[in-house]
Design an enzyme around this catalytic site. Structure first.
Site, PDB file in Angstrom:
ATOM      1  N   GLY A 182      14.039  74.343  16.019  1.00  8.37           N
ATOM      2  CA  GLY A 182      15.202  75.080  15.538  1.00  8.37           C
ATOM      3  C   GLY A 182      15.785  74.459  14.296  1.00  8.37           C
ATOM      4  O   GLY A 182      15.109  73.766  13.534  1.00  8.37           O
ATOM      5  N   ILE A 183      17.075  74.681  14.147  1.00  8.40           N
ATOM      6  CA  ILE A 183      17.773  74.294  12.928  1.00  8.40           C
ATOM      7  C   ILE A 183      18.616  73.049  13.220  1.00  8.40           C
ATOM      8  O   ILE A 183      18.887  72.746  14.366  1.00  8.40           O
ATOM      9  CB  ILE A 183      18.639  75.498  12.468  1.00  8.40           C
ATOM     10  CG1 ILE A 183      18.982  75.419  11.005  1.00  8.40           C
ATOM     11  CG2 ILE A 183      19.855  75.702  13.347  1.00  8.40           C
ATOM     12  CD1 ILE A 183      19.459  76.749  10.423  1.00  8.40           C
ATOM     13  N   GLY A 184      18.977  72.302  12.179  1.00 10.83           N
ATOM     14  CA  GLY A 184      19.818  71.121  12.369  1.00 10.83           C
ATOM     15  C   GLY A 184      19.045  69.849  12.063  1.00 10.83           C
ATOM     16  O   GLY A 184      17.929  69.887  11.532  1.00 10.83           O
ATOM     17  N   ALA A 185      19.631  68.697  12.432  1.00 10.59           N
ATOM     18  CA  ALA A 185      19.082  67.401  12.034  1.00 10.59           C
ATOM     19  C   ALA A 185      17.895  66.965  12.899  1.00 10.59           C
ATOM     20  O   ALA A 185      17.084  66.139  12.485  1.00 10.59           O
ATOM     21  CB  ALA A 185      20.194  66.352  12.124  1.00 10.59           C
ATOM     22  N   GLU A 221      10.284  80.040  14.083  1.00  6.42           N
ATOM     23  CA  GLU A 221      11.023  80.956  13.201  1.00  6.42           C
ATOM     24  C   GLU A 221      11.194  80.333  11.828  1.00  6.42           C
ATOM     25  O   GLU A 221      11.334  81.019  10.835  1.00  6.42           O
ATOM     26  CB  GLU A 221      12.379  81.290  13.807  1.00  6.42           C
ATOM     27  CG  GLU A 221      13.236  80.057  14.002  1.00  6.42           C
ATOM     28  CD  GLU A 221      14.266  80.218  15.084  1.00  6.42           C
ATOM     29  OE1 GLU A 221      14.165  81.180  15.855  1.00  6.42           O
ATOM     30  OE2 GLU A 221      15.164  79.380  15.161  1.00  6.42           O
ATOM     31  N   GLY A 231      17.387  81.836  17.146  1.00 13.21           N
ATOM     32  CA  GLY A 231      16.226  82.078  18.001  1.00 13.21           C
ATOM     33  C   GLY A 231      16.177  81.168  19.215  1.00 13.21           C
ATOM     34  O   GLY A 231      15.129  81.081  19.865  1.00 13.21           O
TER      35      GLY A 231
HETATM   36  N1  COA Z   1      32.798  68.596  19.705  1.00 13.51           N
HETATM   37  C1  COA Z   1      33.354  68.521  18.480  1.00 13.51           C
HETATM   38  N2  COA Z   1      32.632  68.527  17.323  1.00 13.51           N
HETATM   39  C2  COA Z   1      31.296  68.615  17.437  1.00 13.51           C
HETATM   40  C3  COA Z   1      30.654  68.686  18.679  1.00 13.51           C
HETATM   41  C4  COA Z   1      31.457  68.673  19.853  1.00 13.51           C
HETATM   42  N3  COA Z   1      30.911  68.749  21.069  1.00 13.51           N
HETATM   43  N4  COA Z   1      29.313  68.756  18.481  1.00 13.51           N
HETATM   44  C5  COA Z   1      29.122  68.721  17.150  1.00 13.51           C
HETATM   45  N5  COA Z   1      30.315  68.639  16.521  1.00 13.51           N
HETATM   46  C6  COA Z   1      30.522  68.608  15.074  1.00 13.51           C
HETATM   47  C7  COA Z   1      29.736  67.469  14.430  1.00 13.51           C
HETATM   48  O1  COA Z   1      30.494  66.265  14.388  1.00 13.51           O
HETATM   49  C8  COA Z   1      29.469  68.015  13.036  1.00 13.51           C
HETATM   50  O2  COA Z   1      30.665  67.898  12.278  1.00 13.51           O
HETATM   51  P1  COA Z   1      30.630  67.807  10.665  1.00 13.51           P
HETATM   52  O3  COA Z   1      30.144  69.160  10.203  1.00 13.51           O
HETATM   53  O4  COA Z   1      32.047  67.537  10.314  1.00 13.51           O
HETATM   54  O5  COA Z   1      29.666  66.690  10.348  1.00 13.51           O
HETATM   55  C9  COA Z   1      29.251  69.500  13.305  1.00 13.51           C
HETATM   56  O6  COA Z   1      29.931  69.793  14.526  1.00 13.51           O
HETATM   57  C10 COA Z   1      27.768  69.884  13.457  1.00 13.51           C
HETATM   58  O7  COA Z   1      27.175  69.104  14.449  1.00 13.51           O
HETATM   59  P2  COA Z   1      25.728  68.485  14.252  1.00 13.51           P
HETATM   60  O8  COA Z   1      25.377  67.777  15.511  1.00 13.51           O
HETATM   61  O9  COA Z   1      25.658  67.705  12.970  1.00 13.51           O
HETATM   62  O10 COA Z   1      24.890  69.814  14.085  1.00 13.51           O
HETATM   63  P3  COA Z   1      23.436  70.064  13.531  1.00 13.51           P
HETATM   64  O11 COA Z   1      23.450  70.221  12.062  1.00 13.51           O
HETATM   65  O12 COA Z   1      22.444  69.100  14.103  1.00 13.51           O
HETATM   66  O13 COA Z   1      23.164  71.515  14.152  1.00 13.51           O
HETATM   67  C11 COA Z   1      23.534  73.226  15.778  1.00 13.51           C
HETATM   68  C12 COA Z   1      23.318  71.738  15.538  1.00 13.51           C
HETATM   69  C13 COA Z   1      23.669  73.470  17.265  1.00 13.51           C
HETATM   70  C14 COA Z   1      24.788  73.699  15.081  1.00 13.51           C
HETATM   71  C15 COA Z   1      22.283  73.963  15.218  1.00 13.51           C
HETATM   72  O14 COA Z   1      21.146  73.557  15.923  1.00 13.51           O
HETATM   73  C16 COA Z   1      22.435  75.451  15.337  1.00 13.51           C
HETATM   74  O15 COA Z   1      22.999  76.064  14.453  1.00 13.51           O
HETATM   75  N6  COA Z   1      21.908  76.060  16.391  1.00 13.51           N
HETATM   76  C17 COA Z   1      22.014  77.509  16.560  1.00 13.51           C
HETATM   77  C18 COA Z   1      21.250  77.979  17.759  1.00 13.51           C
HETATM   78  C19 COA Z   1      19.807  77.606  17.613  1.00 13.51           C
HETATM   79  O16 COA Z   1      19.383  76.553  17.980  1.00 13.51           O
HETATM   80  N7  COA Z   1      18.999  78.502  17.091  1.00 13.51           N
HETATM   81  C20 COA Z   1      17.605  78.237  16.846  1.00 13.51           C
HETATM   82  C21 COA Z   1      17.379  77.974  15.399  1.00 13.51           C
HETATM   83  S1  COA Z   1      17.987  79.308  14.345  1.00 13.51           S
END
Ligand code: COA
Length: 467
Positions: A245-248, A268, A366
Site C-alpha cells: 500500500g501507501i505510506g512509509a 495497485e 485498496g
Molecule cells: N494518533 C494521532 N496521530 C497519528 C496516529 C494516531 N493514532 N497515527 C498516525 N498519526 C499521525 C502521524 O504522526 C503523522 O503525522 P504528521 O503528518 O504530522 O507526520 C500522520 O498521522 C501520518 O501517519 P504516518 O504513520 O506517517 O502515515 P503514513 O504516511 O505511513 O501512511 C496511512 C499511513 C494509513 C495514512 C496510509 O497507509 C494510507 O493512506 N492508507 C490508506 C488505506 C490503504 O492502506 N490503502 C491501500 C493503499 S492506497
C-alpha cells in the site's frame, strides 16, 4: 433524471469501448497518414468546461498541471460555477480544492491526498468513500457523471496509440464515459503497456506540454520502520506475489527482501523500492498464476528512475483498477501477500486507516480489496504493519478507536498485525486473546495501561500479560 444520466453514460462508455477495439481514425483533428494531431493551447482546451460539469483528472504523478492551471484561471475569472472535480490522489498543487474557489469548484475526490487534506478537513473540499477497485464503477455505472476527462499521455506511436503512462486506475473509465477527453501529450509520460494503451481516436482535444511528471517523495526508513520491514520480510515466503500500500512502510519492507526468491508483483501501486529487487532478479513473477513474469499495477508514483523503468518496459502491465484491485482476481495469485499500513487499531482488531478521529487524513484506497483477496489466496497472507507509537509517543494501539475514526479493515478481515516489536496473527483468535496479542507488540510504555483497559472490558476472566 438519474436514469437518463445513466443511459447517456452507458452510451458514451459503449461508444469509447468500440473506438478502443476498432481504433478508427475518424477524428478531424488527427492526421490519418502520419498520426500527427492538431494541438491547441491549454486555455483553448478548457473552454469546453461549463457550469455544473464533472471533471476527472488523471492521478498521482500524472495530474495534468497545465490544464489544471488553465481551468483555475477560468474559475478565477468566474467564467463558470459549480464545477465538480474528481480524482484519486494527485501530486502537485490542487488550488481548486481551496476556499478561494468556493462555489466555483466542488472537489469530490476518491482519496484524500496530502495536497487537499487541509481543505477536506476544513470542509471546502470533500471526499467520496469508495474502494479503489470500485472507483471505475462510479463512472462506468453512472453514479458519477464525467463531462470532461483531463489526462496526460505519451506521444503517439506509429499505429496511432498513446499510453496513459502512470495513471490507468479510474482514468480509463473516465475516458470511456466522458463527453469530452482532453489529453496533454507529454514526452515525459512513460510509454507503458497493458490497458494503458489507447487509440488517439478516443481523444477529442490535444494539448502539448513537457512538464516533468511529479516525483513522489520518500525518506529513508528510520529504525522503527526497519524493524517493521524485518518482521514483514520474515512472513513473506519465496514465490509470494506482493501488494504494498501507501505510506512509509512498503519501502522499508522491500529493503529487506534482497535474499528472497521468485517474488511477483500484483499491486495497485509501486515505487522505487522494487527496482533493486528487479535488477537482482528477486522479483521475476515466475510463480504468478495470472500475468506470469509481469509486474501488474494501476498507478505509479516514484522518482524519475521509476518512470524511466516503466517506459517501453514489457515487464510492466499497467491495468484498469477493475482488474488489479478485484479481490477475486487478487485471490487467484498463489501466496498473495498484501502489506498495508494504518493509523490506529483497537484491542479487538478494528483498523482505522483513513481518519484521525473525525478528521479525514486519507482514504480506504485498496486496503480491503487486497486484504480480502490475499486472505482468499492459496497460501496467502494479509498484513497490517505500522509503528506502535506516533512520533509524539501516542500509542497507535488503543483500547477503542478515537471518536469518529472509521473502520477500514474490520475485525473480521484482519489476519497478521506487525509493529517494530513483532508480528501477531489475530485470525481465528478470541477477543481476549486478540487483546493479549496486540498488547504484546504495543510500545512497552503503553502495555500496562492497555492491559488494564482490557481487564476493564473483559473482567476477571481476562489474563493480564504485564503482570
Ligand atoms: N494518533 C494521532 N496521530 C497519528 C496516529 C494516531 N493514532 N497515527 C498516525 N498519526 C499521525 C502521524 O504522526 C503523522 O503525522 P504528521 O503528518 O504530522 O507526520 C500522520 O498521522 C501520518 O501517519 P504516518 O504513520 O506517517 O502515515 P503514513 O504516511 O505511513 O501512511 C496511512 C499511513 C494509513 C495514512 C496510509 O497507509 C494510507 O493512506 N492508507 C490508506 C488505506 C490503504 O492502506 N490503502 C491501500 C493503499 S492506497
Amino acid at each position: 433524471m438519474f436514469g437518463v444520466k445513466r443511459i447517456i453514460c452507458s452510451f458514451n462508455c459503449l461508444k469509447r469501448k468500440v473506438l478502443r477495439i476498432f481504433a478508427p481514425r475518424n477524428k478531424k483533428n488527427i492526421n490519418n497518414m502520419n498520426n500527427t494531431y492538431k494541438a491547441v493551447s491549454p486555455q483553448e482546451a478548457v473552454k469546453c468546461i461549463k457550469s455544473g460539469d464533472h471533471i476527472h483528472l488523471s492521478s498521482v504523478a500524472s495530474a495534468p498541471k497545465c490544464l489544471i492551471d488553465a481551468m483555475c484561471e477560468r474559475g478565477r475569472n468566474k467564467e463558470f460555477k459549480n464545477v465538480y472535480i474528481h480524482h484519486l490522489h494527485t501530486e502537485g498543487e490542487a488550488p481548486y480544492a481551496s476556499a478561494e474557489f468556493e462555489g466555483i469548484f466542488q472537489h469530490d475526490a476518491f482519496f484524500v491526498g496530502s495536497n487537499v487534506r487541509k481543505d477536506v478537513q476544513a470542509g471546502y473540499a470533500d471526499y467520496i468513500p469508495i474502494f479503489l477497485s470500485e472507483t471505475q464503477k462510479l463512472y462506468r455505472e453512472g453514479y458519477v457523471p464525467c463531462d470532461v476527462a483531463m489526462v496526460q499521455v505519451c506521444p503517439p506511436d506509429d499505429h496511432g496509440y498513446v499510453s496513459l503512462g502512470t495513471s490507468v486506475d479510474a482514468t480509463l473509465a473516465a475516458i470511456e464515459t466522458a463527453k469530452t477527453v482532453i489529453a496533454v501529450v507529454n514526452p515525459n509520460v512513460p510509454r507503458s503497456f497493458g490497458d494503458a494503451l489507447i487509440p488517439m481516436s478516443m481523444i477529442d482535444i490535444f494539448v502539448e506540454d513537457d512538464t516533468p511528471l511529479m516525483p513522489g517523495h520518500f525518506t529513508e526508513p528510520n529504525e522503527q520502520e526497519i524493524a517493521i520491514g524485518k518482521h514483514c520480510a520474515a512472513l513473506i515466503e519465496d514465490g509470494a506475489c506482493m501488494q504494498m500500500g501507501i505510506g512509509a512502510i512498503p519501502n522499508a519492507v522491500l529493503a529487506q527482501l534482497g535474499g528472497h526468491k521468485d517474488l511477483g508483483i500484483h499491486t495497485e501501486m509501486f515505487a522505487d523500492g522494487v527496482l533493486p529487487l528487479v535488477e537482482k532478479g528477486v522479483i521475476n513473477g515466475r510463480n504468478k498464476a495470472l500475468d506470469r513474469g509481469k509486474m501488474v499495477s494501476t498507478f505509479l508514483m516514484g522518482s524519475q528512475k521509476v518512470y524511466d523503468f516503466l517506459h517501453n518496459n514489457p515487464m510492466v502491465a499497467m491495468m484498469d483498477v477493475a482488474y488489479t484491485n478485484d479481490p477475486f482476481v487478487v485471490a487467484q495469485q498463489p501466496k498473495m501477500t498484501a502489506i498495508n499500513s494504518a493509523l490506529q487499531i483497537d484491542l479487538t482488531g478494528q483498523v482505522c486507516a483513513d481518519s484521525l478521529g473525525t478528521k479525514f487524513f486519507s482514504g480506504v484506497g485498496g486496503q480491503i480489496d487486497f486484504i480480502y483477496g490475499a486472505s482468499r489466496s492459496k497460501g496467502g497472507k494479509s498484513i497490517i504493519a505500522m509503528p506502535s507509537v506516533t512520533k509524539n509517543g501516542i500509542s497507535k494501539i488503543a483500547n477503542t478507536l478515537s471518536l469518529g475514526a472509521g473502520v477500514v479493515t474490520t475485525r473480521n478481515h484482519i489476519h497478521w498485525f506487525v509493529t517494530e516489536y513483532g508480528a501477531v496473527n489475530l485470525y481465528g483468535k478470541s477477543l481476549q486473546e486478540r487483546a493479549r496479542l496486540l498488547i504484546s507488540v504495543a510500545h512497552p510504555d503503553h502495555r500496562e495501561e492497555l492491559d488494564r483497559a482490557a481487564f476493564e472490558r473483559y473482567g476477571s476472566h481476562y489474563r493480564f500479560i504485564t503482570k
